[in-house]
Design a protein around this motif. Sequence first.
Motif, short mmCIF file in Angstrom:
data_model
loop_
_atom_site.label_atom_id
_atom_site.label_comp_id
_atom_site.label_asym_id
_atom_site.label_seq_id
_atom_site.Cartn_x
_atom_site.Cartn_y
_atom_site.Cartn_z
N MET A 116 12.91 9.62 -42.89
CA MET A 116 12.21 10.90 -43.01
C MET A 116 11.11 11.07 -41.98
SD MET A 116 13.75 12.85 -45.03
CE MET A 116 12.52 14.12 -44.75
N PHE A 117 10.62 9.95 -41.41
CA PHE A 117 9.64 10.08 -40.32
C PHE A 117 10.35 10.60 -39.07
CE2 PHE A 117 6.94 7.93 -36.91
CZ PHE A 117 5.99 8.94 -36.90
N MET B 122 13.15 12.20 -38.98
CA MET B 122 13.57 13.58 -39.25
C MET B 122 12.37 14.52 -39.19
SD MET B 122 15.82 14.99 -42.44
CE MET B 122 16.40 16.70 -42.47
N GLY B 123 11.22 14.04 -39.67
CA GLY B 123 10.00 14.85 -39.62
C GLY B 123 9.58 15.16 -38.20
N LEU B 124 9.73 14.18 -37.31
CA LEU B 124 9.39 14.42 -35.89
C LEU B 124 10.36 15.44 -35.30
CD1 LEU B 124 8.60 10.76 -34.74
CD2 LEU B 124 6.95 12.58 -35.24
N GLY C 159 11.75 17.68 -36.97
CA GLY C 159 11.32 18.93 -37.60
C GLY C 159 10.14 19.55 -36.86
N GLU D 128 16.48 26.17 -42.54
CA GLU D 128 17.34 25.07 -42.96
C GLU D 128 17.21 23.94 -41.96
OE1 GLU D 128 21.47 26.13 -43.65
OE2 GLU D 128 20.85 28.09 -44.40
N PHE D 129 17.33 22.73 -42.48
CA PHE D 129 17.26 21.56 -41.60
C PHE D 129 17.97 20.43 -42.32
CE2 PHE D 129 14.16 18.22 -39.66
CZ PHE D 129 15.11 17.87 -38.72
N SER D 130 18.94 19.82 -41.63
CA SER D 130 19.66 18.70 -42.25
C SER D 130 19.97 17.64 -41.21
CB SER D 130 20.96 19.19 -42.89
OG SER D 130 21.76 19.84 -41.93
N ALA D 131 20.09 16.40 -41.68
CA ALA D 131 20.43 15.30 -40.77
C ALA D 131 20.96 14.12 -41.56
CB ALA D 131 19.20 14.86 -39.98
N ARG D 132 21.79 13.35 -40.88
CA ARG D 132 22.25 12.06 -41.40
C ARG D 132 21.47 10.96 -40.70
NH1 ARG D 132 28.78 12.43 -41.25
NH2 ARG D 132 28.87 13.87 -43.01
N PHE D 133 21.22 9.89 -41.43
CA PHE D 133 20.49 8.76 -40.83
C PHE D 133 21.54 7.74 -40.38
CE2 PHE D 133 17.82 10.79 -44.05
CZ PHE D 133 16.86 11.29 -43.20
N LEU E 126 2.90 13.70 -38.18
CA LEU E 126 4.05 14.12 -37.36
C LEU E 126 3.60 14.72 -36.02
CD1 LEU E 126 6.20 15.83 -40.15
CD2 LEU E 126 6.42 13.51 -39.24
N THR F 210 9.74 19.41 -43.54
CA THR F 210 10.16 18.28 -44.37
C THR F 210 9.11 17.90 -45.43
OG1 THR F 210 9.32 16.67 -42.75
CG2 THR F 210 11.63 17.30 -42.53
N GLY G 196 20.82 8.01 -46.87
CA GLY G 196 22.01 8.41 -46.11
C GLY G 196 21.84 9.70 -45.34
N ASP G 197 21.46 10.75 -46.04
CA ASP G 197 21.17 12.00 -45.35
C ASP G 197 20.22 12.86 -46.17
OD1 ASP G 197 22.71 13.77 -47.11
OD2 ASP G 197 24.50 12.99 -46.13
N GLN G 198 19.75 13.92 -45.54
CA GLN G 198 18.77 14.80 -46.18
C GLN G 198 18.99 16.21 -45.67
OE1 GLN G 198 16.54 13.49 -48.41
NE2 GLN G 198 15.78 15.54 -48.91
N ARG G 199 18.88 17.18 -46.59
CA ARG G 199 19.03 18.58 -46.19
C ARG G 199 17.95 19.40 -46.87
NH1 ARG G 199 22.79 23.13 -47.64
NH2 ARG G 199 23.92 21.87 -49.14
N PHE G 200 17.40 20.33 -46.14
CA PHE G 200 16.39 21.24 -46.69
C PHE G 200 16.87 22.68 -46.55
CE2 PHE G 200 14.08 17.52 -45.34
CZ PHE G 200 13.13 17.31 -46.34
#
Lengths: 133, 127
Positions: free
Chosen positions: A55-56, A58-60, A62, A77-82, B31, B42, B69-73
């Motif tokens: 999430m860090f 992904m936050g960057l 973002g 909307e914002f989505s990602a896989r790690f 961030l 986020t 695994g993944d995250q969606r907003f």
Amino acid sequence: MTTFIAGQELAPKVFTINRARLIQYANASGDQNPIHQNEEFAKSVGLENVIAHGMFTMGLAGQYISQIAGSSAKVREFSARFTKPVVVPAGIDVQLIVSATVVDVDSDIARLEIVAMCSEVKVLGMAKAVISL
Amino acid sequence: MLNPDLVGRTFVGTTKTTISPESIASFADALGESETTVAPPTFGITISLEQSQTLLQDSGLDWSRVVHGDQRFEIFTPLIAGMQVRCDCTIESARVVAGNEIVTVRADLIIETKKAVSTWSTLVFRA
């Protein structure tokens, strides 16, 4: 106001990730999982070293999207896989390079595809965002 | 192993979190974001993670074996300071792949009666 065109490649931004920033993110987010701070612990659970919070990273990414959109208020909307962990050894500044391509533009939104790379490895997969114009 | 009866169930939040200007400022600062009048996209994770964790731990899953695994907003109304947020969690799916248990939880951040943010977390509990 920025005009977006389908296919347009947006200028990349470089972020620095290091142990101090992981601690700062842990405190700000409340995610105090020791795999993001404690090397001994991280190795004891089979990791190569301390890893950044997904999430860090992904936050960057973002933050990059907010900047492109002009405000966090415009991110819908914002989505990602790690896909790969960002390994953060002690005393090292790891570079995260985030870039984006405009997939398409509607009357009031743009869809973006985001790429986040560390040491030439993609650390986020299927990263996508929708922003208001 | 998660009880299959829990899939599809919504756990309505019993408390409200008031978003403070300080919580937005420290999250934004972490961030490298200078805008603090509105929360970063986020930010919702600071509210949803704890509730999802409590729910899944209470359901018997071992948090020490979790990998994100993944995250969606989906953001319907950007979060700002002063909002009072209730977090409802729904276990959307749970499946076992090669011994790993993969659980998707949706957290809805509700302001009064309106959904402001929905966020989906896919969590992998390693065998």
